[in-house]
Design an enzyme around this catalytic site. Structure first.
Site, PDB file in Angstrom:
ATOM      1  N   HIS A  61      63.773  -7.201 -34.209  1.00  0.00           N
ATOM      2  CA  HIS A  61      64.994  -7.723 -34.202  1.00  0.00           C
ATOM      3  C   HIS A  61      65.840  -8.138 -32.860  1.00  0.00           C
ATOM      4  O   HIS A  61      66.408  -7.314 -32.331  1.00  0.00           O
ATOM      5  CB  HIS A  61      66.004  -7.039 -34.824  1.00  0.00           C
ATOM      6  CG  HIS A  61      67.344  -7.830 -35.446  1.00  0.00           C
ATOM      7  ND1 HIS A  61      67.544  -8.074 -36.826  1.00  0.00           N
ATOM      8  CD2 HIS A  61      68.370  -8.222 -34.791  1.00  0.00           C
ATOM      9  CE1 HIS A  61      68.939  -8.754 -36.850  1.00  0.00           C
ATOM     10  NE2 HIS A  61      69.042  -8.790 -35.618  1.00  0.00           N
ATOM     11  N   HIS A  63      67.301 -11.608 -30.501  1.00  0.00           N
ATOM     12  CA  HIS A  63      67.662 -12.995 -30.566  1.00  0.00           C
ATOM     13  C   HIS A  63      66.978 -13.469 -29.362  1.00  0.00           C
ATOM     14  O   HIS A  63      67.786 -13.846 -28.521  1.00  0.00           O
ATOM     15  CB  HIS A  63      69.217 -13.048 -30.588  1.00  0.00           C
ATOM     16  CG  HIS A  63      70.029 -12.499 -31.819  1.00  0.00           C
ATOM     17  ND1 HIS A  63      70.173 -13.047 -33.075  1.00  0.00           N
ATOM     18  CD2 HIS A  63      70.358 -11.341 -32.377  1.00  0.00           C
ATOM     19  CE1 HIS A  63      70.817 -12.475 -34.082  1.00  0.00           C
ATOM     20  NE2 HIS A  63      70.909 -11.363 -33.538  1.00  0.00           N
ATOM     21  N   LYS A 155      65.332 -13.844 -43.259  1.00  0.00           N
ATOM     22  CA  LYS A 155      66.385 -13.344 -42.719  1.00  0.00           C
ATOM     23  C   LYS A 155      67.820 -13.920 -43.309  1.00  0.00           C
ATOM     24  O   LYS A 155      67.913 -14.937 -43.294  1.00  0.00           O
ATOM     25  CB  LYS A 155      66.663 -13.255 -41.129  1.00  0.00           C
ATOM     26  CG  LYS A 155      67.854 -12.446 -40.569  1.00  0.00           C
ATOM     27  CD  LYS A 155      69.052 -13.387 -40.288  1.00  0.00           C
ATOM     28  CE  LYS A 155      70.008 -12.422 -39.637  1.00  0.00           C
ATOM     29  NZ  LYS A 155      69.879 -12.087 -38.439  1.00  0.00           N
ATOM     30  N   HIS A 194      70.756  -8.706 -42.467  1.00  0.00           N
ATOM     31  CA  HIS A 194      71.709  -8.318 -41.642  1.00  0.00           C
ATOM     32  C   HIS A 194      73.106  -7.575 -42.475  1.00  0.00           C
ATOM     33  O   HIS A 194      73.560  -8.322 -43.291  1.00  0.00           O
ATOM     34  CB  HIS A 194      72.354  -9.411 -40.931  1.00  0.00           C
ATOM     35  CG  HIS A 194      73.847  -9.096 -40.432  1.00  0.00           C
ATOM     36  ND1 HIS A 194      74.156  -9.056 -38.979  1.00  0.00           N
ATOM     37  CD2 HIS A 194      74.987  -9.385 -40.991  1.00  0.00           C
ATOM     38  CE1 HIS A 194      75.204  -9.066 -38.808  1.00  0.00           C
ATOM     39  NE2 HIS A 194      75.914  -9.049 -39.759  1.00  0.00           N
ATOM     40  N   HIS A 222      71.324  -3.075 -39.061  1.00  0.00           N
ATOM     41  CA  HIS A 222      72.423  -2.733 -38.672  1.00  0.00           C
ATOM     42  C   HIS A 222      73.074  -1.901 -39.664  1.00  0.00           C
ATOM     43  O   HIS A 222      74.156  -1.811 -40.145  1.00  0.00           O
ATOM     44  CB  HIS A 222      73.438  -3.766 -38.386  1.00  0.00           C
ATOM     45  CG  HIS A 222      72.592  -5.140 -37.848  1.00  0.00           C
ATOM     46  ND1 HIS A 222      72.055  -4.756 -36.668  1.00  0.00           N
ATOM     47  CD2 HIS A 222      72.911  -6.465 -37.844  1.00  0.00           C
ATOM     48  CE1 HIS A 222      71.536  -6.087 -36.170  1.00  0.00           C
ATOM     49  NE2 HIS A 222      72.006  -6.944 -37.091  1.00  0.00           N
ATOM     50  N   ASP A 278      68.490  -5.545 -31.644  1.00  0.00           N
ATOM     51  CA  ASP A 278      69.643  -6.658 -31.619  1.00  0.00           C
ATOM     52  C   ASP A 278      69.801  -7.293 -30.321  1.00  0.00           C
ATOM     53  O   ASP A 278      71.038  -7.794 -30.005  1.00  0.00           O
ATOM     54  CB  ASP A 278      71.022  -6.219 -32.162  1.00  0.00           C
ATOM     55  CG  ASP A 278      71.700  -7.372 -32.825  1.00  0.00           C
ATOM     56  OD1 ASP A 278      71.277  -8.393 -33.105  1.00  0.00           O
ATOM     57  OD2 ASP A 278      73.184  -7.037 -32.957  1.00  0.00           O
TER      58      ASP A 278
END
Length: 380
Positions: A61, A63, A155, A194, A222, A278
């Protein structure tokens, strides 16, 4: 790519194997034994005495095209650069999109995945973002899974004020799409979710499982940002699901290591826990009035920091497992997450303080004695 013979490695595969020699060629681990004698042209011999040799980390995970954006145009996080992966010991990643489904396209995510792969890492991705209906590159989820090798699943966001609030029937339809396309492509197929602060997401998951959907397709992340969400996540894991704890902050009880300890104390099987960073998501800072006063960027260095925090309590082998063997197995990445003959040659040499000093990606040296030697196209 020249062959490499690693001598005197204290191998954690992540299981502790003791001292081994490892022969790398063609991007693979070709041989491993207590002693190897290899004679080949252009063979490089590296002495690993004094190091812990571990599998490269798998972060599912990140970004990679930048997260954020919720604070206006200036708050869009920058993209990840290749050397960040090397410094963090992350040799395998999954790229993910976030809140911004307007200026951060899924097509751009795929391009970034392929760029980082060309630079030397191993990469996959989740299609879509927070939105429902899901955002795809082709006409639908099934075609993305079928036509794009890098896509392992979808996702979405649930239980978050920024999500689109799909209902149970709509979630079941996405799961059916990833399951069927996974069956056809051999990818398994996952719904990477998420989680926000509203625990009703697990009511949806439980109903989907009750209606016959295998729990293996549902992958919440998360999970430790809210007490009730975490409690429900632990129950989900005890039923056989995987739960993903974020190393990059937001865990209500403290650090990601604290969340791992709490999950284990609650009876969650250790092999149901994974970790991810993350990374390059936005990290807003708020004042006492709840007003945003600044922004930071999530760092993937939190992965190795979390493992370092856990190793003294759990031991090196268990501390490494959630980001190597467990997550690779959970994603169906058979050549990742371990040190064995036939596996990809993704390795870390760690000091006793758990600092990466050598990093190997597919048999190539990416970091040598603490210096990054494999960099991205636009890095100096």
């Amino acid at each position: 790519m020249h062959p490499i013979l690693i001598k005197n490695a204290d191998v954690y595969a992540p299981e502790h194997l003791g001292t081994r020699d490892i022969f790398l060629a063609g991007g693979k681990i070709v041989a491993m034994a207590e002693k190897l004698d290899v004679t080949l042209p252009d063979l490089e011999v590296i002495d690993a005495a004094g190091y812990i040799v571990a599998p490269g980390l798998v972060d599912q995970h990140i970004h990679i095209t930048g997260g954020g954006g919720e604070g206006g145009w200036h708050s869009r996080c920058p993209e990840l650069v290749f050397s960040e992966l090397v410094k963090a010991g992350v040799t395998t990643f999954l790229g993910v999109s976030g809140t911004d489904s307007m200026t951060r396209s899924v097509e751009n995510l795929l391009a970034k995945v392929r760029g980082l792969k060309n630079e030397g890492a191993s990469g996959w991705m989740w299609t879509s973002n927070y939105a429902y209906p899901v955002t795809t590159i082709t006409k639908d989820v099934r075609t993305d899974m079928l036509a794009i090798p890098e896509v392992l699943g979808v996702k979405i966001a649930l239980g978050d004020h920024r999500s689109s609030f799909p209902n149970q029937h709509e979630i079941m339809q996405i799961l059916a799409d990833v399951r069927v396309s996974g069956m056809l492509t051999g990818k398994t197929g996952f719904l990477h979710v998420h989680l926000g602060d509203f625990p009703y997401s697990f009511d949806i998951f439980d109903e989907c499982v009750a209606q016959g959907m295998p729990i293996k397709h549902i992958r919440p992340t998360h999970v430790a940002r809210h007490p009730e969400v975490f409690r429900r996540a632990c129950e989900f894991a005890k039923k056989g699901g995987f739960i993903d704890i974020t190393t990059g902050g937001g865990n209500y009880m403290g650090s990601a290591a604290d969340a791992v300890r709490a999950a284990l104390a609650d009876g969650v099987p250790f092999d149901r826990i994974t970790l991810s960073s993350d990374g390059h998501g936005s990290m807003p800072r708020f004042n006492e009035a709840g007003e945003m006063v600044g922004l930071g960027i999530g760092s993937i260095m939190c992965d190795i920091e979390t493992i370092r925090e856990l190793k003294d309590e759990l031991g090196v082998e268990k501390a490494l497992t959630p980001m190597t063997k467990t997550v690779a197995g959970a994603l169906g990445l058979e050549t990742k997450g371990g040190i064995a003959v036939g596996k990809d040659a993704d390795l870390l040499f760690l000091t006793k303080d758990f600092e990466p000093e050598w990093v190997f990606m597919m048999g190539k040296v990416a970091m040598r004695q603490g210096e990054v030697v494999m960099k991205g196209a636009f890095e100096e």
